[in-house]
Design an enzyme around this catalytic site. Structure first.
Site, PDB file in Angstrom:
ATOM      1  N   ASP A  47       0.842  -1.203   0.000  1.00  0.00           N
ATOM      2  CA  ASP A  47       0.000   0.000   0.000  1.00  0.00           C
ATOM      3  C   ASP A  47       0.880   1.258   0.000  1.00  0.00           C
ATOM      4  O   ASP A  47       0.374   2.382  -0.050  1.00  0.00           O
ATOM      5  CB  ASP A  47      -1.029  -0.010   1.144  1.00  0.00           C
ATOM      6  CG  ASP A  47      -0.398  -0.008   2.515  1.00  0.00           C
ATOM      7  OD1 ASP A  47       0.845  -0.136   2.614  1.00  0.00           O
ATOM      8  OD2 ASP A  47      -1.146   0.120   3.514  1.00  0.00           O
ATOM      9  N   SER A  48       2.205   1.068  -0.025  1.00  0.00           N
ATOM     10  CA  SER A  48       3.129   2.181  -0.274  1.00  0.00           C
ATOM     11  C   SER A  48       2.822   2.823  -1.628  1.00  0.00           C
ATOM     12  O   SER A  48       3.253   3.939  -1.909  1.00  0.00           O
ATOM     13  CB  SER A  48       4.586   1.693  -0.255  1.00  0.00           C
ATOM     14  OG  SER A  48       4.753   0.546  -1.075  1.00  0.00           O
ATOM     15  N   ASP A  86      -1.046  -6.072  -0.033  1.00  0.00           N
ATOM     16  CA  ASP A  86      -1.355  -5.429   1.249  1.00  0.00           C
ATOM     17  C   ASP A  86      -2.852  -5.232   1.422  1.00  0.00           C
ATOM     18  O   ASP A  86      -3.545  -4.830   0.473  1.00  0.00           O
ATOM     19  CB  ASP A  86      -0.701  -4.032   1.292  1.00  0.00           C
ATOM     20  CG  ASP A  86       0.555  -4.021   2.133  1.00  0.00           C
ATOM     21  OD1 ASP A  86       0.738  -4.931   2.968  1.00  0.00           O
ATOM     22  OD2 ASP A  86       1.370  -3.093   1.950  1.00  0.00           O
ATOM     23  N   LYS A 116      -1.029  -9.306   3.147  1.00  0.00           N
ATOM     24  CA  LYS A 116      -0.232  -8.826   4.290  1.00  0.00           C
ATOM     25  C   LYS A 116      -1.077  -7.842   5.074  1.00  0.00           C
ATOM     26  O   LYS A 116      -1.788  -7.021   4.468  1.00  0.00           O
ATOM     27  CB  LYS A 116       1.060  -8.153   3.803  1.00  0.00           C
ATOM     28  CG  LYS A 116       1.856  -7.525   4.957  1.00  0.00           C
ATOM     29  CD  LYS A 116       3.276  -7.167   4.571  1.00  0.00           C
ATOM     30  CE  LYS A 116       3.431  -5.870   3.817  1.00  0.00           C
ATOM     31  NZ  LYS A 116       2.964  -4.664   4.543  1.00  0.00           N
ATOM     32  N   GLU A 118      -1.012  -5.287   8.802  1.00  0.00           N
ATOM     33  CA  GLU A 118      -0.176  -4.692   9.847  1.00  0.00           C
ATOM     34  C   GLU A 118      -0.791  -4.922  11.225  1.00  0.00           C
ATOM     35  O   GLU A 118      -2.022  -4.965  11.350  1.00  0.00           O
ATOM     36  CB  GLU A 118      -0.051  -3.175   9.603  1.00  0.00           C
ATOM     37  CG  GLU A 118       0.633  -2.827   8.302  1.00  0.00           C
ATOM     38  CD  GLU A 118       0.764  -1.310   8.088  1.00  0.00           C
ATOM     39  OE1 GLU A 118       0.432  -0.525   9.009  1.00  0.00           O
ATOM     40  OE2 GLU A 118       1.201  -0.920   6.992  1.00  0.00           O
ATOM     41  N   GLU A 185       9.641  -4.022  10.398  1.00  0.00           N
ATOM     42  CA  GLU A 185      10.012  -2.729   9.799  1.00  0.00           C
ATOM     43  C   GLU A 185      10.600  -1.790  10.834  1.00  0.00           C
ATOM     44  O   GLU A 185       9.983  -1.533  11.889  1.00  0.00           O
ATOM     45  CB  GLU A 185       8.785  -2.079   9.121  1.00  0.00           C
ATOM     46  CG  GLU A 185       9.141  -0.719   8.504  1.00  0.00           C
ATOM     47  CD  GLU A 185       8.153  -0.201   7.481  1.00  0.00           C
ATOM     48  OE1 GLU A 185       7.165  -0.891   7.170  1.00  0.00           O
ATOM     49  OE2 GLU A 185       8.392   0.934   7.008  1.00  0.00           O
TER      50      GLU A 185
END
Ligand code: KIV
Length: 267
Positions: A47-48, A86, A116, A118, A185
């Site tokens: 999602d960057s 993401d 993925k 978070e 991270e």
């Protein structure tokens, strides 16, 4: 080029044999084909893309439809790498049902092979449900960019003793919940190495030192394409923005003074 299809099982074998796992982000056909040809095991549709493709200052505006669109583009060029997509902000927090629906859409409509998400131990029930529904899940702890409003910026995590042991607990809980790999991270290298040694699943580091089982970077950062800011953990392997700028400026000059198109480019 990778010889065979990458699966969670293959990644586990790589950890066991000590072979490092290579991951990079990709958001389109060109980047996905570069990663496949170079032999990267994991293609992360991160999602960057909210920052490096859409131009936002955080990843928060990215929607599930954005992720499906970019994952589909990547899938068209993918051969043997594993496509991990993401789950964007708020697509797995509202309920477990929503998480299953959104992760399912990334798999069914986007052709992702894993998702993925978070977060630490709080995410364990969501992860267990996704895994039991047949969706491989990669975890992501340490600096979690979707939490930027709570944290107030992008900072190194796990620096003091208490937060370091919380991260270790999170890692063990996520492994227990069923993640096949875990992104670490922006945490101290020593802590990342300790977590990597404790876990049986592979860890993928970004700003977490060389003791992780694999590494990931944002492609636009390492190619020198994204120049708004450069975290300390990024190594730039090329200067593609500068090279592209030179090419575009030369094209402009040649059009202006009539050197392009020449005979070779004319019918
Ligand atoms: O969105 C992303 O690209 C990521 C990586 C930086 C790990 O989550």
């Amino acid at each position: 080029m990778l010889k065979s299809k990458i699966t969670p099982r293959k990644l586990l074998q790589m950890k066991q044999s000590g072979e490092k796992i290579v991951a990079l982000t990709a958001y389109d056909v060109v980047s996905a084909s570069l990663l496949n040809e170079a032999g990267c095991e994991i293609v992360l549709v991160g999602d960057s893309l909210g920052m490096v493709i859409q131009g936002h200052s955080t990843t928060l505006p990215v929607t599930i439809d954005d992720m499906i669109y970019h994952t589909r583009c990547v899938a068209r060029a993918n051969i043997n790498s594993m496509i991990v997509a993401d789950m964007p902000f708020l697509t797995y927090h509202t309920s477990i049902q929503d998480a299953v629906t959104n992760a399912g859409a990334l798999i069914q409509k986007g052709s992702a092979e894993a998702v993925k998400l978070e977060g630490g131990a709080d995410m364990a029930p969501v992860i267990s449900r996704l895994v039991s529904a047949g969706i491989p899940v990669m975890g992501h702890i340490g600096l979690t960019p979707q939490d930027v409003l709570n944290v107030g910026g992008f900072f190194v995590q796990g620096v003091d003793k208490e937060s370091a042991s919380e991260l270790m607990e999170d890692a063990l809980t996520l492994q227990e919940a069923g993640v096949f790999a875990l992104v670490l991270e922006c945490i101290p290298a020593q802590l990342a190495e300790k977590i990597s040694r404790q876990l049986t699943i592979p860890t993928i580091g970004i700003g977490a030192g060389c003791g992780c089982d694999g590494q990931v970077l944002v492609l636009h950062d390492m190619l020198g394409l994204f120049k708004r800011f450069k975290p300390k953990f990024v190594k730039t392997y090329a200067s593609l923005y500068d090279d592209a700028l030179k090419a575009v400026a030369q094209y402009r000059d040649e059009v202006k003074d009539g050197r392009f198109p020449a005979g070779d480019q004319s019918y």
